[in-house]
Design an enzyme around this catalytic site. Structure first.
Site, PDB file in Angstrom:
ATOM      1  N   GLU B  71      28.742   3.090  31.100  1.00  0.00           N
ATOM      2  CA  GLU B  71      28.285   4.152  32.003  1.00  0.00           C
ATOM      3  C   GLU B  71      27.145   3.721  32.903  1.00  0.00           C
ATOM      4  OE1 GLU B  71      28.954   4.506  28.799  1.00  0.00           O
ATOM      5  OE2 GLU B  71      30.158   6.308  28.477  1.00  0.00           O
ATOM      6  N   HIS B 140      27.215  16.578  21.596  1.00  0.00           N
ATOM      7  CA  HIS B 140      28.345  16.942  22.468  1.00  0.00           C
ATOM      8  C   HIS B 140      28.187  18.351  23.017  1.00  0.00           C
ATOM      9  CE1 HIS B 140      30.259  13.261  21.299  1.00  0.00           C
ATOM     10  NE2 HIS B 140      31.413  13.578  21.811  1.00  0.00           N
TER      11      HIS B 140
HETATM   12  C1  LIG Z   1      28.604   6.447  25.556  1.00  0.00           C
HETATM   13  C2  LIG Z   1      29.862   7.175  25.341  1.00  0.00           C
HETATM   14  N1  LIG Z   1      30.791   7.164  26.313  1.00  0.00           N
HETATM   15  C3  LIG Z   1      31.959   7.809  26.128  1.00  0.00           C
HETATM   16  C4  LIG Z   1      32.215   8.482  24.977  1.00  0.00           C
HETATM   17  C5  LIG Z   1      33.548   9.182  24.758  1.00  0.00           C
HETATM   18  N2  LIG Z   1      34.280   8.446  23.746  1.00  0.00           N
HETATM   19  C6  LIG Z   1      34.289   8.839  22.469  1.00  0.00           C
HETATM   20  S1  LIG Z   1      35.113   7.786  21.494  1.00  0.00           S
HETATM   21  C7  LIG Z   1      35.503   6.770  22.767  1.00  0.00           C
HETATM   22  C8  LIG Z   1      36.307   5.544  22.533  1.00  0.00           C
HETATM   23  C9  LIG Z   1      35.603   4.524  21.724  1.00  0.00           C
HETATM   24  O1  LIG Z   1      36.480   3.533  21.319  1.00  0.00           O
HETATM   25  P1  LIG Z   1      36.088   2.461  20.250  1.00  0.00           P
HETATM   26  O2  LIG Z   1      34.662   2.051  20.414  1.00  0.00           O
HETATM   27  O3  LIG Z   1      37.090   1.370  20.322  1.00  0.00           O
HETATM   28  O4  LIG Z   1      36.158   3.214  18.854  1.00  0.00           O
HETATM   29  P2  LIG Z   1      37.387   3.947  18.134  1.00  0.00           P
HETATM   30  O5  LIG Z   1      37.365   5.373  18.560  1.00  0.00           O
HETATM   31  O6  LIG Z   1      38.643   3.251  18.490  1.00  0.00           O
HETATM   32  O7  LIG Z   1      37.071   3.868  16.676  1.00  0.00           O
HETATM   33  C10 LIG Z   1      35.001   7.283  23.961  1.00  0.00           C
HETATM   34  C11 LIG Z   1      35.195   6.697  25.264  1.00  0.00           C
HETATM   35  C12 LIG Z   1      31.200   8.492  24.003  1.00  0.00           C
HETATM   36  N3  LIG Z   1      31.350   9.161  22.853  1.00  0.00           N
HETATM   37  N4  LIG Z   1      30.052   7.836  24.198  1.00  0.00           N
END
Ligand SMILES: Cc1ncc(C[n+]2csc(CCOP(=O)(O)OP(=O)(O)O)c2C)c(N)n1
Lengths: 320, 358
Positions: B71, B140
């Site tokens: 971001e 959130h």
């Molecule tokens: C800083 C931030 N940006 C966006 C989000 C929205 N978001 C929640 S989970 C996620 C995906 C994360 O993927 P990963 O790190 O691979 O973990 P997984 O969910 O696959 O365990 C996103 C984009 C967030 N929670 N925090």
């Protein structure tokens, strides 16, 4: 240097794998009743990473995770009743109903509080390692995170600092190839994550088949070096697969962003079943029965626990 | 359902907030090839709860694309693209994630036009959604608009209905400044009459939603909806609240609020955020500064001064709701009579709880 790695106890390994699988399945079963009003990110399919890494840990070692941390919480020995109670929003929850599924914590078992903001816990884990290094008792920190977290600048800033100060941190990337629904090809310019990490002088290993024994062995070796101060941070990238939807409890193979074939390939290599298969049937079923009892008791505990007193709204804003 | 003015256009139809957002963006993308949309998950099948649905199919991958989880850098990239003449819309599914963008927004986007002596412009829109309910919890659920209101050079808008969602979106895209666009998850399914053709709801104009002589009630974002419901409860006991939607928080139309307060002599501001140093503090200060000749009773409501809890019993205490707002108004207007709205009526007036997981 040869490092003595303790023998694998398949019963313990299976108990943990099975506990996580079944607890997550129970959460999914309860979820439609709306008793769990919390956005849950299940680890079904990803159990081997937490279990393999946590198996060689001492009780006073530290783990740090993400909003998808039911697995690492259970693998590190977090209180199961307090986990369920937290999902139910009850006063007896691990965060007393003030955290929810995305903010599990159990400081008695050195499980650092988890965060819903991707990447935020990585440097905090490293900060804890700064304190452990100073303490000098051979304790280590494990930082779990997803593939998505490695895209945040804070990940690289943290790697650099941990390497610079030779901190006792094991970085564990649970690479399930997806960030919500977005595949890695749309997010990474190249797939050489381990190479990127190695440029900081951090040894990096990859496990592509989710083999819990391999993961355990790599973690154990890395941790043994850190305990004696012989080595600094290490990194393991574990390929794994999330069987359910990103958040919530459905299987989402009809949503069109991934195929059930992929799931079937991973299911053929299901570490829970494979490790279970190594036990003699009697032993296996007694472990399974014990796991069922433990989960049933935890659910009953959550159901019967009181909600927090409304006064709790304003406690804990400040410490002291 | 509340709908702002139905006049002026023949092509009004009921539209959901989420579709109005999408339509506003699509209208501008058709009109102006410089506009593009990017952000985490804008092109997946959930399409930011539907608000970006179909945009990539319509405008192509160059103009609608997903990003890595980065971001901070993405915000800088939006600023660079804007300086180069494009008009980015950077999308975030939760306002809480804007904290990762803070450096670029506060130190660069807001200041570039000024500190480079007017030689550059940063026309960009930052879309973000406030979450609520179903255990959204600490990270959130935050309404952080006041942090941005504090910064000269940033515009902040928080439309409360589908009509304004579209009109403000178009105004924000056409604006030559960075605009923080504040949405609310619970507003997404709400409907209002919205013109089909492009139109703007311009910065610096509040709207008087209901006329009333007894008290001025200002509601921000989703709290405007709760205030309108409180207004109904109060009408049944003969209290007339003049409900005002500020729409744009920066620049803020204090004159419309002042005019109303001068008439009613009473003001309640209900924010979808904490009160401390918040939008409510700002609105009340500005009113106080200009009404010192006249006694005005002023009060405000907002999130409880604590972190948002996920447990339903605590969450209920955390937020203002129509019953609490109506009771507060009654206390201000008729302090000698103790009154609370009928529980069943109040429950009916409460915005339907959102069913998760997200
Ligand atoms: C800083 C931030 N940006 C966006 C989000 C929205 N978001 C929640 S989970 C996620 C995906 C994360 O993927 P990963 O790190 O691979 O973990 P997984 O969910 O696959 O365990 C996103 C984009 C967030 N929670 N925090």
């Amino acid at each position: 240097m040869s490092i003595a790695i303790p023998q694998v106890d398949y019963r313990l390994l299976y108990r943990k794998l099975r506990l996580i699988r079944r607890a997550e399945e129970e959460i999914a079963r309860i979820y439609p009743s709306d008793k769990i009003k919390s956005p849950v990110h299940l680890s079904i399919g990803q159990e081997a990473v937490s279990v393999g890494v946590c198996d060689p840990l001492r009780p006073d070692d530290v783990v740090s995770g993400t909003y998808r941390s039911h697995a690492s919480y259970m693998a590190k020995g977090g209180n199961l009743r307090a986990l369920f109670a937290e999902l139910y929003g009850k006063d007896t929850g691990c965060a007393r109903g003030k955290g929810g599924s995305m903010h599990l914590v159990d400081m008695n078992h050195y499980i650092l509080g988890t965060s819903a903001v991707v990447g935020t816990t990585i440097p905090i884990a490293i900060g804890y390692a700064v304190a452990l290094k100073r303490e000098g008792n051979g304790r280590v920190v494990v930082a779990f995170f997803g593939d998505g977290a490695t895209e945040e600048g804070v990940f690289y800033e943290s790697l650099n600092f941990a390497a610079l100060h030779r901190l006792p941190v094991l970085f564990v990337c649970e690479n399930n190839f997806l960030a919500i629904h977005t595949p890695i090809e749309k997010r990474w310019a190249t797939r050489q994550l381990c190479e990127r990490v190695r440029t900081y002088g951090i040894p990096a290993h990859q496990v592509t088949d989710s083999d819990v024994l391999k993961i355990r062995q790599l973690a154990a070796e890395a941790i043994a070096g850190m305990r004696t101060g012989q080595s600094g941070p290490a990194f393991i990238e574990c390929y794994t697969y999330r069987w359910r939807e990103h958040v919530g409890t459905r299987e989402d193979y009809d949503d069109g962003y991934r195929s059930r074939d992929e799931l079937l390939r991973w299911q053929a290599n299901d570490q829970v079943a494979l490790i279970g298969g190594r036990l003699d049937p009697g032993e296996r079923s007694s472990i399974e029965a014990a796991v069922e009892r433990e989960i049933a008791q935890a659910i009953e505990f959550a159901e019967n626990s009181p909600f927090p007193d409304p006064k709790e709204l304003s406690t804990n804003v400040f410490a002291g | 359902m509340y709908s702002p003015d139905k006049n002026g256009s023949d092509s009004q139809r009921l539209l959901r907030y989420v579709d109005a957002l999408r339509e506003g963006v699509a209208n501008e993308m058709e009109r102006d090839p410089r506009v593009f949309v990017f952000g985490l998950d804008v092109d997946d099948h959930k399409a930011i709860q539907g608000s970006t649905r179909g945009l990539q199919q319509q405008f192509g991958r160059d103009r609608v694309f997903n990003t890595p989880l980065s971001e901070d850098a993405m915000t800088g990239i939006a600023i660079g693209a804007a300086i180069a003449g494009l008009r980015p819309i950077h999308v975030h599914i939760r306002m809480d994630f804007l904290m990762l963008c803070m450096n670029q927004l506060v130190n660069m986007a807001s200041k570039a036009h000024y500190m480079y002596g007017g030689t550059v412009r940063v026309p960009m829109v930052v879309r973000s959604m406030i979450g609520k309910s179903w255990g959204q919890g600490a990270q959130h659920s935050q309404g952080l608009h006041a942090l941005f209101m504090h910064i000269p050079g940033l515009k902040v808008v928080a439309p409360s209905n589908a009509h304004d969602a579209k009109g403000c979106m178009i105004a924000a895209i056409r604006d030559d400044n960075p605009v923080i666009f504040v949405e609310h998850r619970l507003l997404y399914p709400t409907e209002a009459f919205v013109p089909e053709e492009p139109f703007t709801v311009e910065p610096g104009h509040a709207r008087v939603c209901t006329q009333g002589r007894d008290i001025t009630v200002v509601g921000v974002s989703n709290m405007l909806v709760e205030c309108l419901r409180a207004h109904e409860l109060l009408a049944e006991v003969g209290i007339q609240a003049e409900v005002i939607d500020p729409i744009w928080l920066a620049p803020l139309d204090i004159d419309t609020i002042l005019q109303s307060v001068r008439k009613t002599g009473r003001l309640l501001v209900v924010d979808n955020a904490w009160t401390n140093c918040g939008a409510s503090a700002e609105i009340i200060s500005r009113v106080a500064e200009q009404t010192w000749q006249q006694p005005v009773q002023m009060a405000r409501m907002g999130f409880a001064p604590t972190t948002c809890p996920p447990s339903p019993v605590l969450e209920q205490e955390f937020y203002p709701n129509p019953a609490k707002i109506a009771a507060r108004v009654h206390q201000i207007v008729q302090p000698e009579v103790s009154w609370e709205p009928d529980k069943e009526r109040a429950a009916l007036a409460y915005q339907l709880q959102f069913r998760g997981p997200f």
